[in-house]
Design an enzyme around this catalytic site. Structure first.
Site, PDB file in Angstrom:
ATOM      1  N   CYS A   1       3.191  -2.952   4.118  1.00  0.00           N
ATOM      2  CA  CYS A   1       2.394  -1.781   4.487  1.00  0.00           C
ATOM      3  C   CYS A   1       3.177  -1.066   5.586  1.00  0.00           C
ATOM      4  O   CYS A   1       4.333  -1.397   5.838  1.00  0.00           O
ATOM      5  CB  CYS A   1       0.969  -2.164   4.909  1.00  0.00           C
TER       6      CYS A   1
ATOM      7  N   HIS B   1      10.840 -23.754   9.348  1.00  0.00           N
ATOM      8  CA  HIS B   1       9.851 -24.480  10.136  1.00  0.00           C
ATOM      9  C   HIS B   1       8.435 -24.370   9.603  1.00  0.00           C
ATOM     10  O   HIS B   1       7.652 -25.310   9.764  1.00  0.00           O
ATOM     11  CB  HIS B   1       9.859 -23.996  11.579  1.00  0.00           C
TER      12      HIS B   1
ATOM     13  N   ASP C   1       0.864  -1.170   0.000  1.00  0.00           N
ATOM     14  CA  ASP C   1       0.000   0.000   0.000  1.00  0.00           C
ATOM     15  C   ASP C   1       0.907   1.229   0.000  1.00  0.00           C
ATOM     16  O   ASP C   1       2.136   1.117  -0.155  1.00  0.00           O
ATOM     17  CB  ASP C   1      -0.969  -0.021   1.190  1.00  0.00           C
TER      18      ASP C   1
ATOM     19  N   HIS D   1       8.017 -30.754  10.929  1.00  0.00           N
ATOM     20  CA  HIS D   1       7.632 -29.473  10.334  1.00  0.00           C
ATOM     21  C   HIS D   1       6.667 -29.669   9.177  1.00  0.00           C
ATOM     22  O   HIS D   1       5.719 -28.905   9.009  1.00  0.00           O
ATOM     23  CB  HIS D   1       8.868 -28.688   9.905  1.00  0.00           C
TER      24      HIS D   1
ATOM     25  N   THR E   1       3.020  -1.049   8.913  1.00  0.00           N
ATOM     26  CA  THR E   1       3.452  -1.929  10.003  1.00  0.00           C
ATOM     27  C   THR E   1       3.699  -3.360   9.534  1.00  0.00           C
ATOM     28  O   THR E   1       4.359  -4.123  10.232  1.00  0.00           O
ATOM     29  CB  THR E   1       2.396  -1.993  11.120  1.00  0.00           C
TER      30      THR E   1
END
Length: 142
Positions: free
Chosen positions: A64, A97, A7, A133, A66
């Site tokens: 974005c 993992h 964004d 995993h 954050t």
């Protein structure tokens, strides 16, 4: 092929990552956005996630401000395992993992140098293929 999208809050960092991909001759598909003008992050998170889940791109990178909102948007697409990473250890471990196939970054949280180290780690770390995993990733995907 790497799908990449952001964004407006991640636009500058996305452009830095694209320059890195170009320098390393890593093919990519830019899913937008194309400026710092305000846009809605779910559009770009979903576009990248669909490109990965649909098999058009091997991995994705979403950005974005954050990294939180766009990672949530990407994880809504079945088959996507998007991990928000702000350090190289997290990037390495989520590939080893969790077999994460989309990386989320926070353009307002980390600088370009660290971001590029995270991208490099994410792109170059294979899934461990250990049975425990694999079993856990299968559980995530079911």
């Amino acid at each position: 092929m790497i799908a990449i999208g952001s964004d407006h809050g991640g636009y500058d960092l996305k452009e830095s990552v694209i320059r890195y991909l170009q320098e390393k001759q890593i093919p990519y598909q830019d899913m937008g956005c194309d400026s710092r003008a305000s846009v809605d992050y779910p559009v770009y998170g979903k576009a990248v996630a669909q490109a990965v889940a649909g098999g058009n791109c091997e991995k994705g990178i979403v950005i974005c401000t954050t990294g939180i909102g766009i990672s949530i948007a990407a994880n809504k697409v079945p088959g996507v395992r998007c991990a928000l990473c702000s350090d190289t250890l997290s990037a390495r471990m989520t590939r080893l993992h969790n077999n994460a196939n989309v990386l989320a970054l926070g353009g307002g949280m980390i600088g370009p140098n660290l971001a590029l180290d995270i991208v490099e780690t994410f792109l170059n770390t294979p899934f461990s293929e250990e049975e425990k995993h694999r079993r856990r990733v299968d559980m995530l995907d079911s």
